[in-house]
Design an enzyme around this catalytic site. Structure first.
Site, mmCIF file in Angstrom:
data_model
loop_
_atom_site.group_PDB
_atom_site.id
_atom_site.type_symbol
_atom_site.label_atom_id
_atom_site.label_comp_id
_atom_site.label_asym_id
_atom_site.label_seq_id
_atom_site.Cartn_x
_atom_site.Cartn_y
_atom_site.Cartn_z
ATOM 1 N N CYS A 216 1.263 -1.089 -0.246
ATOM 2 C CA CYS A 216 2.034 -1.386 0.954
ATOM 3 C C CYS A 216 3.457 -0.834 0.791
ATOM 4 O O CYS A 216 4.021 -0.851 -0.318
ATOM 5 C CB CYS A 216 2.091 -2.891 1.169
ATOM 6 S SG CYS A 216 0.497 -3.613 1.601
ATOM 7 N N CYS A 244 -3.457 -7.683 -7.153
ATOM 8 C CA CYS A 244 -3.330 -8.457 -5.923
ATOM 9 C C CYS A 244 -4.542 -9.327 -5.624
ATOM 10 O O CYS A 244 -4.558 -10.042 -4.647
ATOM 11 C CB CYS A 244 -3.032 -7.549 -4.738
ATOM 12 S SG CYS A 244 -4.293 -6.359 -4.414
#
Ligand code: SF4
Length: 257
Positions: A216, A244
């Site tokens: 991101c 993540c």
């Protein structure tokens, strides 16, 4: 590691589990690993690509060369990806003439999180970062995997300290007992770079600007010389926490896209 409660259980035949357990495929060439996966699982096998690392693009190219009809690729659009990642998705669609199966976070969950904690909550604490990764990545991944018995990822042990125990083929107990293939488990960064160059594989334009791993936009930066490949991901955290939840299955331990 605890099983992910969101993951439905899949039944893998004993003969396949025995093959995986034997370790016969450990270190096998990527082509052989992919063919093995196609023969046993297609059409319920797909590549999980972030479009933010060259490894996924190399595997996609290999899959397409082996059998374009059995090549499936999915990705998670977190809503916070940089423009070059979307550009690469479109290039891949055109070059390989395939559909990229996109999965998005649940809008209600994103809306609630952002209203309560702000748009840039991930910088404030590890808990906030893991919450954001869970809502934007881990939960959509579970929906992507619901249609699969096996998935393929571009993990390599030398990428970071969180990936040192990656095996070529393994039972993914945190994702419902699915089979997970890491065809490049024995490749080096140089092997990947050489393949990309020789086969003109499309890759994320940010790699040329010092980003070996693109996630991101707010959570990725270019790395400095001597840093490990994932040092630019969540750079404000300790290396041991930097996954993540996609590859560990638990946002408490970090994901990988
Ligand atoms: Fe959220 Fe950053 Fe995780 Fe993306 S990488 S889901 S923006 S915390």
């Amino acid at each position: 590691m605890a099983a992910n409660p969101l993951a439905p259980l899949v039944r893998i035949p004993e003969s396949i589990l025995a093959e995986v357990g034997s370790g016969r495929l450990d270190g096998a060439p990527p082509e052989r690993v992919i063919e093995w996966g196609f023969d046993r699982f297609a059409p319920r096998i797909a590549l999980s690509a972030s479009f933010g690392s060259p490894e996924g693009m190399v595997i996609l190219d290999l899959m397409h060369r082996i059998d374009p009809k059995r090549t499936r690729v999915f990705t998670i659009d977190t809503g916070r990806l940089p423009q070059p990642t979307y550009d690469l998705m479109d290039r891949v669609r055109d070059r390989y003439d395939l559909e990229v199966e996109l999965f998005f976070p649940q809008p209600e969950a994103v809306q609630k999180m952002v209203r309560e904690k702000g748009l840039n909550l991930f910088y404030e604490s590890i808990d906030n970062r893991k919450l954001c990764c869970h809502i934007r990545k881990v939960e959509p991944l579970e929906r992507a995997l619901a249609d699969l018995d096996a998935w393929i990822a571009g993990l390599r042990p030398e990428q970071s300290v969180t990936r040192t125990d990656v095996r070529t083929v393994e039972v993914d107990s945190v994702h419902g007992g699915r089979i997970k293939l890491n065809p490049l488990a024995t490749w080096t960064r140089d092997d990947v770079t050489k393949y990309v160059r020789e086969h003109h594989v499309p890759v994320n334009a940010l790699h040329a600007q010092g980003y070996p791993s693109v996630g991101c936009a707010p959570c990725s930066r270019a790395i400095k010389e001597g840093e490990d490949e994932r040092a630019g991901r969540w750079w404000w955290e300790n290396p041991e926490t930097k996954e993540c939840g996609i590859h560990t299955g638990s946002e408490a331990e970090g994901s990988g896209i």
